[in-house]
Structure formats: structure tokens, C-alpha cells
Scaffold this active site. Structure first.
Site, PDB file in Angstrom:
ATOM      1  N   PRO A   1       0.769  -1.244   0.000  1.00  0.00           N
ATOM      2  CA  PRO A   1       0.000   0.000   0.000  1.00  0.00           C
ATOM      3  C   PRO A   1       0.807   1.305   0.000  1.00  0.00           C
ATOM      4  O   PRO A   1       0.218   2.372  -0.118  1.00  0.00           O
ATOM      5  CB  PRO A   1      -0.833  -0.111   1.282  1.00  0.00           C
TER       6      PRO A   1
ATOM      7  N   ASP B   1       2.174   2.439 -11.913  1.00  0.00           N
ATOM      8  CA  ASP B   1       1.065   3.395 -11.957  1.00  0.00           C
ATOM      9  C   ASP B   1       0.992   4.257 -10.710  1.00  0.00           C
ATOM     10  O   ASP B   1       1.876   4.217  -9.865  1.00  0.00           O
ATOM     11  CB  ASP B   1      -0.261   2.720 -12.333  1.00  0.00           C
TER      12      ASP B   1
ATOM     13  N   LYS C   1      -2.960   5.668 -13.578  1.00  0.00           N
ATOM     14  CA  LYS C   1      -4.360   5.381 -13.870  1.00  0.00           C
ATOM     15  C   LYS C   1      -5.252   6.050 -12.830  1.00  0.00           C
ATOM     16  O   LYS C   1      -6.075   5.402 -12.201  1.00  0.00           O
ATOM     17  CB  LYS C   1      -4.597   3.868 -13.881  1.00  0.00           C
TER      18      LYS C   1
ATOM     19  N   GLY D   1      -0.502  -2.419  -3.827  1.00  0.00           N
ATOM     20  CA  GLY D   1      -1.189  -3.527  -3.155  1.00  0.00           C
ATOM     21  C   GLY D   1      -0.826  -4.860  -3.752  1.00  0.00           C
ATOM     22  O   GLY D   1       0.349  -5.199  -3.916  1.00  0.00           O
ATOM     23  N   ASP D   2      -1.832  -5.635  -4.100  1.00  0.00           N
ATOM     24  CA  ASP D   2      -1.656  -6.951  -4.712  1.00  0.00           C
ATOM     25  C   ASP D   2      -2.282  -6.885  -6.109  1.00  0.00           C
ATOM     26  O   ASP D   2      -3.392  -6.385  -6.269  1.00  0.00           O
ATOM     27  CB  ASP D   2      -2.389  -8.001  -3.850  1.00  0.00           C
TER      28      ASP D   2
ATOM     29  N   ALA E   1      -4.237  -3.328   0.107  1.00  0.00           N
ATOM     30  CA  ALA E   1      -4.565  -2.156   0.927  1.00  0.00           C
ATOM     31  C   ALA E   1      -5.423  -2.539   2.133  1.00  0.00           C
ATOM     32  O   ALA E   1      -5.197  -2.050   3.240  1.00  0.00           O
ATOM     33  CB  ALA E   1      -5.272  -1.105   0.083  1.00  0.00           C
TER      34      ALA E   1
ATOM     35  N   MET F   1     -12.083   1.891  -3.563  1.00  0.00           N
ATOM     36  CA  MET F   1     -12.624   2.822  -4.565  1.00  0.00           C
ATOM     37  C   MET F   1     -14.055   3.260  -4.228  1.00  0.00           C
ATOM     38  O   MET F   1     -14.908   3.346  -5.109  1.00  0.00           O
ATOM     39  CB  MET F   1     -12.578   2.178  -5.966  1.00  0.00           C
TER      40      MET F   1
END
Ligand code: SAH
Length: 270
Positions: free
Chosen positions: A18, A41, A63, A95-96, A125, A175
Site C-alpha cells: 500500500p 502506476d 491510472k 497492493g496486490d 490495501a 474505490m
């Protein structure tokens, strides 16, 4: 499928965790060190970018929501092109890669193109940020399980809210910022108590981390009042009360030994 030969290059999908570079796995750090090309990103933190070796070529494919500087198709083409040139390519994600990271799509596509692909897991995260915010994902007597969901959807959100509301588990929403009101409304309508402890974790595990704790019904209000920005997680469930208890305990200790508590970045909004 056009898998006629294996290309000489390799793509490694690296989950970078994270934000805190110390949360990179040893395997991820080795892959970064050996990369000839690094494609990363916006969720890859500044501190992790600082670990990129000087010999590697780097490519930013940020992104950020609403500001796609490279489409998924552009990224795919970039990965394929460089791997086919025989390069050792590291595709680094926050994260993953396999948790809301489109890693599965990239892995399948590369394999279809005959490109060798390795995947290195990262701390997602939901795990890293809650731990840094002193919120255990499960806790005896408070939550027997946890569910990770994304509130981002290309079209309509297709979630069974009343099932989620009745799970009696910790819910971690990725998100979710633009949908905090909807999340509160749907879960409360589905039967979850409106005073369920809930938290926002912004920039988890980085020096900018902020944590805000309140109740489910107040999500939108907390977000507006504190100008919470992406990346942020929403954590809903009784386990959030553990962070509150920790803050009280730490304040007690600080009072006893006379240290400064103003440095704490945990905010109780209730
Ligand atoms: N693959 C990533 C998730 C990508 S989706 C992972 O496994 O963690 C992007 C969302 O992840 C963000 O919108 C936010 O909800 C969450 N996120 C990622 N890093 C975060 C961080 N450091 N702090 C808070 N939320 C984070």
C-alpha cells in the site's frame, strides 16, 4: 491463441503493497532490482519509486480515476512489445495485483502471447492500511470474517447490499469515495445498524496517512468535512472500535509519561 514460441523476455507482475517501501516483499525488492524496464502506476508510492534502480528504464502509466494517461490496452501493448524484445519487465502495481488490480487479465493476455509471466503477491490495501490504522480485520467476538468489495463499476454497482448488511463481518470497500452516501444508505436499508463503527483510511501506510472514525450513517459527512481524497479505503464493522480503544489507551499512557499526543493522525469524528 498465437502461442507458437516462448518469447525471451519475462514480465513480472509485482504487488508493491500500500505505500510503505518496507512492506515490499524481499521477492518484490529483488525483482525491482533486476528489472530492465519498470512500468508502474499512480498507486506506487513515491518512496517505492525511489527504490527503482538507476539502470532501469521507467514508464509511468498513471491510472488516476477520470484521468487515464494510458489505457489498459496501451499498457498491454507496452508489456508485450518489451517482453518480445527480450527485456526483463517489471509491472508494478499498488497492493496486490490480483486484488482489484487487473493482474489476472494481464497474466492471461501475456500467457496467450507466449510471454513468460511471474506474479509476486503484495500486501493488499485492506490488510496493510487497516493494520497501520490499528484496526484488526477479524477480532474474537467482533468479526469472524471480512469481505473486500469494490465500489467502482463501469456501469451499475451490482452488489447484494442486504446480504452484505447481514454478514456480520468486517467490510472493506476499495474505490468507494464517490459512493459513500450510497454505501451508507444501502447497508442501513439492508439492516445494518446506522451506528456501526466505520473508518476512512487515506494514504494508508504512507507518511500522509489520515484515519477518520465515525458511524456508518455519517460516511458522506466525514468525507466532506475532512476533504478525504483518493486513495482511501472505507472500513465498516465493529472491529473499527478497536482503533478507538487503542487511541484511548495510548492517550492514557502518554498522559502518564507526559509525551505529546498531537502527532497522532487518528481522528475520531464522532
Ligand atoms: N491492487 C490494489 C487495489 C487497487 S484499487 C490493492 O491490492 O491494494 C485502488 C483502491 O485501493 C483505491 O481507490 C483505494 O480504495 C485502495 N488503496 C490502495 N492503496 C491505498 C492506500 N495506500 N491507502 C488507502 N487506500 C488505498
Amino acid at each position: 491463441m498465437e502461442k507458437h514460441y516462448m518469447s525471451p523476455g519475462v514480465v513480472t507482475l509485482v504487488g508493491a503493497g500500500p505505500g510503505d517501501p518496507d512492506l515490499l516483499t524481499i521477492k518484490a525488492a529483488k525483482a525491482i532490482e533486476q528489472a530492465e524496464l519498470i512500468i508502474f502506476d499512480n498507486l506506487v508510492s513515491e518512496a517505492i519509486r525511489a527504490t527503482f534502480p538507476a539502470h532501469a528504464e521507467t514508464y509511468y502509466v498513471g491510472k488516476a480515476k477520470g484521468h487515464h494517461s494510458a489505457t489498459q490496452n496501451d499498457i498491454n501493448q507496452l508489456l508485450i512489445k518489451h517482453a518480445k524484445q527480450g527485456k526483463n519487465v517489471c509491472r508494478i502495481k499498488g497492493g496486490d495485483s490480483f486484488v482489484f488490480g487487473r493482474g489476472g487479465e494481464e497474466m492471461l493476455l501475456l500467457a496467450q502471447k507466449g510471454i513468460h509471466v511471474d506474479v509476486i503477491p503484495g500486501i493488499t490495501a485492506a490488510s496493510g492500511c487497516t493494520t497501520y490504522a490499528q484496526i484488526p480485520l477479524t477480532h474474537r467476538g467482533l468479526a469472524q470474517g471480512c469481505t473486500f468489495i469494490t465500489a467502482h463499476a463501469d456501469k451499475q454497482l451490482d452488489l447484494d447490499w442486504s446480504a452484505l448488511a447481514k454478514l456480520n463481518q468486517t467490510i472493506v470497500i476499495y474505490m468507494g469515495l464517490s459512493k459513500s452516501q450510497l454505501i451508507s444508505d444501502k447497508l442501513i436499508k439492508g439492516g445494518m445498524p446506522s451506528n456501526t463503527p466505520s473508518a476512512f483510511i487515506e494514504n494508508g501506510s504512507t507518511p500522509q496517512q489520515r484515519v477518520f472514525i465515525g458511524e456508518l450513517a455519517e460516511l458522506e459527512e466525514i468525507q466532506q468535512k475532512n476533504h478525504i481524497q483518493s486513495p482511501a479505503l472505507i472500513v465498516i464493522g465493529k472491529v473499527v472500535s478497536v482503533a478507538k480503544q487503542m487511541q484511548w489507551l495510548e492517550q492514557l499512557t502518554e498522559r502518564a509519561i507526559g509525551t505529546d499526543s498531537s502527532k497522532s493522525n487518528l481522528k475520531l469524528s464522532a
